[in-house]
Design an enzyme around this catalytic site. Sequence first.
Site, PDB file in Angstrom:
ATOM      1  N   HIS A 117       0.831  -1.216   0.000  1.00 13.52           N
ATOM      2  CA  HIS A 117       0.000   0.000   0.000  1.00 13.52           C
ATOM      3  C   HIS A 117       0.856   1.253   0.000  1.00 13.52           C
ATOM      4  CE1 HIS A 117       0.436  -0.881   4.396  1.00 13.52           C
ATOM      5  NE2 HIS A 117       0.587   0.423   4.495  1.00 13.52           N
ATOM      6  N   HIS A 129       3.947   7.143   3.833  1.00 16.42           N
ATOM      7  CA  HIS A 129       4.874   6.018   3.663  1.00 16.42           C
ATOM      8  C   HIS A 129       4.398   5.090   2.549  1.00 16.42           C
ATOM      9  CE1 HIS A 129       2.045   4.155   6.667  1.00 16.42           C
ATOM     10  NE2 HIS A 129       2.235   3.077   5.944  1.00 16.42           N
ATOM     11  N   GLU A 162       7.623   1.034   5.029  1.00 18.60           N
ATOM     12  CA  GLU A 162       7.085   0.013   5.913  1.00 18.60           C
ATOM     13  C   GLU A 162       7.299  -1.341   5.254  1.00 18.60           C
ATOM     14  OE1 GLU A 162       2.796   0.240   6.366  1.00 18.60           O
ATOM     15  OE2 GLU A 162       2.799  -1.091   8.100  1.00 18.60           O
TER      16      GLU A 162
HETATM   17 CO    CO Z   1       1.051   1.317   6.293  1.00 22.12          CO
END
Ligand code: CO
Length: 136
Positions: free
Chosen positions: A7, A79, A130
């Site tokens: 994502h 992020h 991440e």
């Molecule tokens: Co995230």
Amino acid sequence: MIGRLNHIAIAVPDLATAAAKYRDLLGAHVGQPIVLPEHGVTVVFIDTGNSKVELLEPLGAGSPIAVFLAKNPAGGMHHICFEVPDILAAAAMLTASGARVLGDGKPKTGAHGLPVLFLHPKDFDGTLIELEQVAS
Ligand code: CO
């Protein structure tokens, strides 16, 4: 080491307004809000088929997203998240190479109930990364 893009996360000042824009203006499949006290955020996931967009709203005092929004009041990209098959192996390899894992360096449980960790943006061209462990 990294796999698919899981994502892209966008910090937003108002989650309901942002989610409505994606649903009503962009016609996206917008999920229900998920409250994550451990991460200081409430999140909504938008399924784009090949990946997801994660909308992040601050939750509680000391939310990392509140700090970001103080610098970026209109919101902005926060992020990107890549999938890895083994997060502990990934963390060990990265720290051995001098990259910094944020926090205590140990994975936490993320929004999908899977282990996640974050890498220092200064080690990755100003981008907070991440990693999420996804069974392959
Ligand atoms: Co995230």
